[in-house]
Design an enzyme around this catalytic site. Structure first.
Site, PDB file in Angstrom:
ATOM      1  N   ARG A 170      17.702  16.988 -15.263  1.00 48.77           N
ATOM      2  CA  ARG A 170      17.008  16.395 -13.870  1.00 48.77           C
ATOM      3  C   ARG A 170      16.665  17.624 -13.084  1.00 48.77           C
ATOM      4  NH1 ARG A 170      21.062  12.256 -14.705  1.00 48.77           N
ATOM      5  NH2 ARG A 170      19.876  10.437 -16.064  1.00 48.77           N
ATOM      6  N   ASP A 208       9.556   1.407 -15.134  1.00 47.84           N
ATOM      7  CA  ASP A 208      10.567   0.833 -16.078  1.00 47.84           C
ATOM      8  C   ASP A 208      10.126  -0.612 -16.236  1.00 47.84           C
ATOM      9  OD1 ASP A 208      13.204   2.179 -16.914  1.00 47.84           O
ATOM     10  OD2 ASP A 208      13.204   0.059 -17.057  1.00 47.84           O
ATOM     11  N   SER A 209      10.538  -0.914 -17.330  1.00 47.68           N
ATOM     12  CA  SER A 209      10.493  -2.289 -17.832  1.00 47.68           C
ATOM     13  C   SER A 209      11.415  -3.389 -17.195  1.00 47.68           C
ATOM     14  CB  SER A 209      10.505  -2.691 -19.164  1.00 47.68           C
ATOM     15  OG  SER A 209      11.601  -1.973 -19.815  1.00 47.68           O
ATOM     16  N   PHE A 233      10.026   5.411 -17.661  1.00 45.60           N
ATOM     17  CA  PHE A 233      11.378   5.125 -18.319  1.00 45.60           C
ATOM     18  C   PHE A 233      12.258   5.806 -17.177  1.00 45.60           C
ATOM     19  CE2 PHE A 233       8.712   6.161 -21.901  1.00 45.60           C
ATOM     20  CZ  PHE A 233       8.590   4.867 -22.629  1.00 45.60           C
ATOM     21  N   CYS A 278      15.601  11.216 -27.180  1.00 46.12           N
ATOM     22  CA  CYS A 278      16.929  11.128 -27.602  1.00 46.12           C
ATOM     23  C   CYS A 278      17.268  10.362 -29.060  1.00 46.12           C
ATOM     24  CB  CYS A 278      17.670   9.935 -26.583  1.00 46.12           C
ATOM     25  SG  CYS A 278      17.240   8.533 -26.442  1.00 46.12           S
ATOM     26  N   ASP A 298      11.070   9.921 -20.253  1.00 48.27           N
ATOM     27  CA  ASP A 298      12.362   9.763 -20.765  1.00 48.27           C
ATOM     28  C   ASP A 298      12.568   8.576 -21.727  1.00 48.27           C
ATOM     29  OD1 ASP A 298      15.105  10.538 -21.569  1.00 48.27           O
ATOM     30  OD2 ASP A 298      15.859   9.899 -19.297  1.00 48.27           O
TER      31      ASP A 298
HETATM   32  N1  SAH Z   1      15.163   8.343 -17.331  1.00 46.23           N
HETATM   33  C1  SAH Z   1      16.465   7.734 -17.087  1.00 46.23           C
HETATM   34  C2  SAH Z   1      16.858   7.136 -18.344  1.00 46.23           C
HETATM   35  C3  SAH Z   1      15.922   6.457 -19.087  1.00 46.23           C
HETATM   36  S1  SAH Z   1      16.801   5.428 -20.200  1.00 46.23           S
HETATM   37  C4  SAH Z   1      17.148   8.578 -16.285  1.00 46.23           C
HETATM   38  O1  SAH Z   1      17.129   9.381 -15.711  1.00 46.23           O
HETATM   39  O2  SAH Z   1      18.511   8.051 -15.850  1.00 46.23           O
HETATM   40  C5  SAH Z   1      15.351   4.409 -20.634  1.00 46.23           C
HETATM   41  C6  SAH Z   1      14.762   3.241 -19.856  1.00 46.23           C
HETATM   42  O3  SAH Z   1      13.711   2.835 -20.332  1.00 46.23           O
HETATM   43  C7  SAH Z   1      15.567   2.195 -19.297  1.00 46.23           C
HETATM   44  O4  SAH Z   1      15.687   2.078 -18.056  1.00 46.23           O
HETATM   45  C8  SAH Z   1      14.712   0.872 -20.273  1.00 46.23           C
HETATM   46  O5  SAH Z   1      14.817  -0.275 -19.212  1.00 46.23           O
HETATM   47  C9  SAH Z   1      13.344   1.528 -20.261  1.00 46.23           C
HETATM   48  N2  SAH Z   1      12.590   1.158 -20.999  1.00 46.23           N
HETATM   49  C10 SAH Z   1      12.492   0.665 -22.575  1.00 46.23           C
HETATM   50  N3  SAH Z   1      11.492   0.509 -23.068  1.00 46.23           N
HETATM   51  C11 SAH Z   1      10.730   0.521 -22.000  1.00 46.23           C
HETATM   52  C12 SAH Z   1       9.054   0.384 -22.041  1.00 46.23           C
HETATM   53  N4  SAH Z   1       8.520  -0.001 -23.143  1.00 46.23           N
HETATM   54  N5  SAH Z   1       8.377   0.440 -21.114  1.00 46.23           N
HETATM   55  C13 SAH Z   1       9.301   0.750 -19.718  1.00 46.23           C
HETATM   56  N6  SAH Z   1      10.393   1.020 -19.551  1.00 46.23           N
HETATM   57  C14 SAH Z   1      10.994   0.811 -20.611  1.00 46.23           C
END
Ligand code: SAH
Length: 399
Positions: free
Chosen positions: A216, A254-255, A232, A343, A303
């Protein structure tokens, strides 16, 4: 508390190499026979086909990973003294890491990579959030809790053992307060002098993606004056770091509505006030939508969650990574920055690079890799256990 080794596991001839090389997993297919009747979580001795003692681990009857090895020294048993010594060693390592000087949230125990298969311990300030992922640890839970209290002197310990891998071990999903006084719903902590909070009851994983801490900071160093799209975003880790670094406009997608609400809270509690747009949507669709709207950005973070959970899912996962990378590149202004992550441990950094290259070709963009990123040092990679390395990322310039 299980007693000393209750059985001996004989390896198939020709399947001994990984165990001799200190790989901590014995798969069911590598086992020739079992002498004795181990119960789940019991200590078992592991021998070569020729009958030589090699290692010791804990038994799990339901999992394909039948034995999790914890020692190659026949004097050692998974008893309180050994567990304490390994907890102390893990803690001492973290105290040396630069990351922990400006952060009071980090992974203090990373399972096999810290010699404690099946135990994950994340520290958030005064509170610990643990995951118990193997039978060997599950049967020792009470003891582990006691030792965690002795070594870390926390205010409270929560368990968030709701990971899918528990199912493969034949363990039920468990979560709750395991020790101490209930902390407030939102546990506050600092990383790189920024303040965040987790709700141990409904956060994802143990509440925060600690593995991305250093990344980050790296990504934020490209954020000054740039319009950012954080895909995400979860609770806004990348977005908040970027805002502090000087990103004036941030769109976070985010979803999960709950996660998005936290992004706003985290901005406020750090007194950073970029022009913030929170979008509850599927990133796959939203990137296409932005293309239709002809929106563009200077900095995009991708991410996503783990796309490949098994070997069979790798093809599908690579298509997913390619899709979001291609569509993100199309939204970047000339010379924009893409920070892209995977990941999925099953996907190598090399393959991921190929996928990003494929995306660049299809998006008709030239891409330079500026930085290669991995998980933070509080998630150490054990050389004998390549599976402990899972996070990879590139900071790219896109022309
Ligand atoms: N970047 C974040 C961590 C990401 S974890 C950080 O720095 O903390 C992955 C995230 O993707 C989760 O919050 C999950 O809710 C979201 N997610 C999963 N599938 C998704 C999709 N198809 N569209 C949008 N968000 C999604």
């Amino acid at each position: 508390m299980p007693s000393l080794p209750s059985a001996t596991v004989m390896l198939q001839q020709g399947r001994e190499r990984p165990v001799l090389a200190h790989h901590p997993w014995v798969f069911s297919g590598a086992i020739a026979r079992v002498i004795g009747r181990p119960a789940d979580g019991d200590e078992v001795d592991v021998q070569t086909g020729a009958g030589e003692w090699v290692a010791r681990g804990t038994w799990s009857s339901a999992s394909q990973i039948r034995v999790r090895l914890f020692t190659w020294d026949d004097r050692e048993h998974l008893e309180p003294d050994l567990i304490r010594a390994r907890l102390e060693r893990a803690f001492a390592l973290r105290q040396q890491l630069p990351l922990t000087h400006r952060s009071n949230a980090y992974r203090v125990v990373y399972s096999e990579a810290d010699g404690l298969p099946g135990l994950i311990v994340d520290r958030y300030g005064d509170d610990l959030v643990i995951q118990i992922l193997t039978q060997g640890m599950a049967v020792r839970l009470e003891q582990v809790l006691e030792l965690l209290v002795q070594v870390f002197a926390p205010r409270s310990i929560y368990e968030r053992s709701d990971a899918d891998v528990r199912q493969k071990e034949g363990l039920p999903q468990e979560s709750g307060l395991r020790w101490g006084a209930p902390a407030p719903a939102a546990i506050q902590f600092r990383t790189h002098d920024l303040s965040f909070s987790v709700d141990w009851r409904d956060g994802q994983k143990t509440g925060f993606y600690l593995d991305q801490s250093d990344n980050r900071l790296r990504v934020a160093s490209y954020a000054v004056g740039r319009e950012m799209l954080d895909c995400f975003c979860y609770s806004g880790g990348f977005a908040v770091y970027a805002a502090r670094a000087g990103a004036p406009q941030i769109t976070a997608v985010d979803s999960s509505a709950g996660a998005l609400a936290r992004v706003a809270t985290h901005m406020q509690q750090n007194q950073v006030h970029p022009e913030l747009e929170l979008v509850e949507a599927d990133v796959f669709k939203q990137l296409r939508q932005y293309r239709l709207e002809e929106r563009d950005f200077d900095l995009i973070v991708l991410d996503p969650p783990k796309f490949a959970h098994s070997q069979q899912q790798i093809d599908r996962a690579t298509r997913g990574y390619k899709d979001i990378n291609m569509n993100a590149m199309r939204l970047l202004r000339q010379g924009g920055i893409l920070a892209t992550f995977s990941c999925s441990g099953l996907l190598s950094a090399e393959l991921f690079q190929k996928v990003v290259f494929g995306a660049a070709l299809d998006a008709r963009r030239e891409v330079q890799i500026l930085e290669r990123l991995t998980q933070a040092a509080d998630h150490p990679v054990l050389l004998s256990f390549p599976e402990s390395e899972y996070l990879k990322g590139f900071i790219c310039r896109v022309w």
